[in-house]
Design an enzyme around this catalytic site. Structure first.
Site, PDB file in Angstrom:
ATOM      1  N   ARG A  88       0.827  -1.214   0.000  1.00  0.00           N
ATOM      2  CA  ARG A  88       0.000   0.000   0.000  1.00  0.00           C
ATOM      3  C   ARG A  88       0.860   1.263   0.000  1.00  0.00           C
ATOM      4  O   ARG A  88       0.392   2.335  -0.384  1.00  0.00           O
ATOM      5  CB  ARG A  88      -1.005  -0.045   1.151  1.00  0.00           C
ATOM      6  CG  ARG A  88      -2.070  -1.126   0.919  1.00  0.00           C
ATOM      7  CD  ARG A  88      -2.977  -1.305   2.117  1.00  0.00           C
ATOM      8  NE  ARG A  88      -2.275  -1.713   3.316  1.00  0.00           N
ATOM      9  CZ  ARG A  88      -1.947  -2.973   3.611  1.00  0.00           C
ATOM     10  NH1 ARG A  88      -2.258  -3.958   2.790  1.00  0.00           N
ATOM     11  NH2 ARG A  88      -1.317  -3.247   4.728  1.00  0.00           N
TER      12      ARG A  88
ATOM     13  N   GLU B  32       5.834  -9.975  15.276  1.00  0.00           N
ATOM     14  CA  GLU B  32       5.336 -10.512  16.545  1.00  0.00           C
ATOM     15  C   GLU B  32       5.702 -12.004  16.636  1.00  0.00           C
ATOM     16  O   GLU B  32       6.135 -12.487  17.674  1.00  0.00           O
ATOM     17  CB  GLU B  32       3.825 -10.313  16.633  1.00  0.00           C
ATOM     18  CG  GLU B  32       3.305 -10.421  18.044  1.00  0.00           C
ATOM     19  CD  GLU B  32       1.849 -10.028  18.134  1.00  0.00           C
ATOM     20  OE1 GLU B  32       1.273  -9.608  17.105  1.00  0.00           O
ATOM     21  OE2 GLU B  32       1.291 -10.160  19.233  1.00  0.00           O
TER      22      GLU B  32
HETATM   23  P1  AMP Z   1       4.852  -2.570  11.562  1.00  0.00           P
HETATM   24  O1  AMP Z   1       6.154  -3.069  10.991  1.00  0.00           O
HETATM   25  O2  AMP Z   1       4.387  -3.366  12.754  1.00  0.00           O
HETATM   26  O3  AMP Z   1       4.892  -1.076  11.840  1.00  0.00           O
HETATM   27  O4  AMP Z   1       3.740  -2.836  10.479  1.00  0.00           O
HETATM   28  C1  AMP Z   1       3.618  -1.957   9.401  1.00  0.00           C
HETATM   29  C2  AMP Z   1       3.302  -2.678   8.130  1.00  0.00           C
HETATM   30  O5  AMP Z   1       2.305  -3.668   8.315  1.00  0.00           O
HETATM   31  C3  AMP Z   1       2.758  -1.702   7.127  1.00  0.00           C
HETATM   32  O6  AMP Z   1       3.259  -2.030   5.841  1.00  0.00           O
HETATM   33  C4  AMP Z   1       1.262  -1.869   7.214  1.00  0.00           C
HETATM   34  O7  AMP Z   1       0.697  -1.828   5.931  1.00  0.00           O
HETATM   35  C5  AMP Z   1       1.060  -3.236   7.832  1.00  0.00           C
HETATM   36  N1  AMP Z   1       0.139  -3.214   8.992  1.00  0.00           N
HETATM   37  C6  AMP Z   1       0.452  -3.448  10.285  1.00  0.00           C
HETATM   38  N2  AMP Z   1      -0.625  -3.422  11.072  1.00  0.00           N
HETATM   39  C7  AMP Z   1      -1.670  -3.137  10.261  1.00  0.00           C
HETATM   40  C8  AMP Z   1      -3.083  -2.960  10.471  1.00  0.00           C
HETATM   41  N3  AMP Z   1      -3.641  -3.065  11.702  1.00  0.00           N
HETATM   42  N4  AMP Z   1      -3.845  -2.666   9.403  1.00  0.00           N
HETATM   43  C9  AMP Z   1      -3.307  -2.546   8.162  1.00  0.00           C
HETATM   44  N5  AMP Z   1      -1.996  -2.713   7.905  1.00  0.00           N
HETATM   45  C10 AMP Z   1      -1.177  -3.006   8.931  1.00  0.00           C
END
Ligand code: AMP
Length: 177
Positions: free
Chosen positions: A59, A96
Site C-alpha cells: 500500500r 510478533e
Molecule cells: P509494523 O512493521 O508493525 O509497523 O507494520 C507496518 C506494516 O504492516 C505496514 O506495511 C502496514 O501496511 C502493515 N500493517 C500493520 N498493522 C496493520 C493494520 N492493523 N492494518 C493494516 N496494515 C497493517
C-alpha cells in the site's frame, strides 16, 4: 484536512485472529478522498530537498507514487524478499511471530540522496525502521517518514529514533495491531 476515518474500514481478525486490519481501499476508491490524502501526505515535504519517495510494499506503492508525482520526484519501491530482479540490498526484522525480509535495488538511490519513506500504517515500526536502514546502507539519508495512519498504542515511532515523522490520522487506543 477533512477527517477520512469513515473511509478507512476496520476488518476484525484479518489477516489473523486478534488483529484489526485498517483497510484503506474505500479511501483509495473515493476520488475526493484520494486526492485530499495524496495532497495532505505531500504538503509537509513540499519545501524539503528530496530526491525520491521510497514506498513500502504494497500500500506504500499506491500512496507513494502519487505523492512522488506531487513532490516532483521519482518513486522507489521497497519489496518483500524475492520480488525485485536485483541486485538488491536486504534487511530482516522481527515480527510478533517470526521475521520478515524486505529489499531495495542496490542502484536505486545514490550516495548523499535525501528520501522520504512512506507507508500506509505505522504499527510497531519494524517495517519502517528496516526501510530506513536500507536507505542508509545505500549511503542516502532519510529526510523523514510519512504515514496515513499511526496506531499510537503500539508506540512504533519509538523505533524510528529522532526521525521527522508525519502522519495524517492517529488511532490512539485498541487491542489490535
Ligand atoms: P509494523 O512493521 O508493525 O509497523 O507494520 C507496518 C506494516 O504492516 C505496514 O506495511 C502496514 O501496511 C502493515 N500493517 C500493520 N498493522 C496493520 C493494520 N492493523 N492494518 C493494516 N496494515 C497493517
Amino acid at each position: 484536512m477533512a477527517d477520512f476515518t469513515a473511509l478507512i474500514r476496520d476488518v476484525p481478525d484479518f489477516p489473523e485472529h486478534g488483529i484489526v486490519f485498517k483497510d484503506i481501499m474505500p479511501l483509495l476508491a473515493d476520488a475526493d478522498g484520494l486526492r485530499a490524502v495524496v495532497d495532505a501526505l505531500a504538503d509537509p515535504w513540499r519545501d524539503a530537498p528530496l530526491n525520491a519517495v521510497v514506498g513500502i510494499e504494497a500500500r506504500g506503492f499506491l500512496l507513494g507514487t502519487p505523492v512522488a508525482m506531487a513532490l516532483g520526484v521519482g518513486f522507489i519501491p521497497i519489496r518483500k524478499a524475492g520480488k525485485l530482479p536485483g541486485p538488491v540490498e536486504q534487511e530482516s526484522y522481527g515480527l510478533e511471530y517470526g521475521r520478515d525480509t524486505i529489499e531495495i535495488h542496490a542502484d536505486a538511490i545514490s550516495t548523499g540522496d535525501h528520501v522520504l519513506v512512506l507507508d500506509d500504517v505505522l504499527a510497531t515500526g519494524g517495517t519502517a525502521a528496516a526501510a530506513g536502514a536500507l536507505v542508509q546502507r545505500l549511503g542516502a539519508s532519510v529526510a523523514g517518514f510519512s504515514f496515513l495512519l499511526e496506531l499510537g498504542f503500539l508506540s512504533g515511532r519509538s523505533t524510528l529514533g529522532e526521525a521527522h515523522i508525519e502522519r495524517l490520522l492517529l488511532v490512539d487506543a485498541g487491542a489490535e495491531s
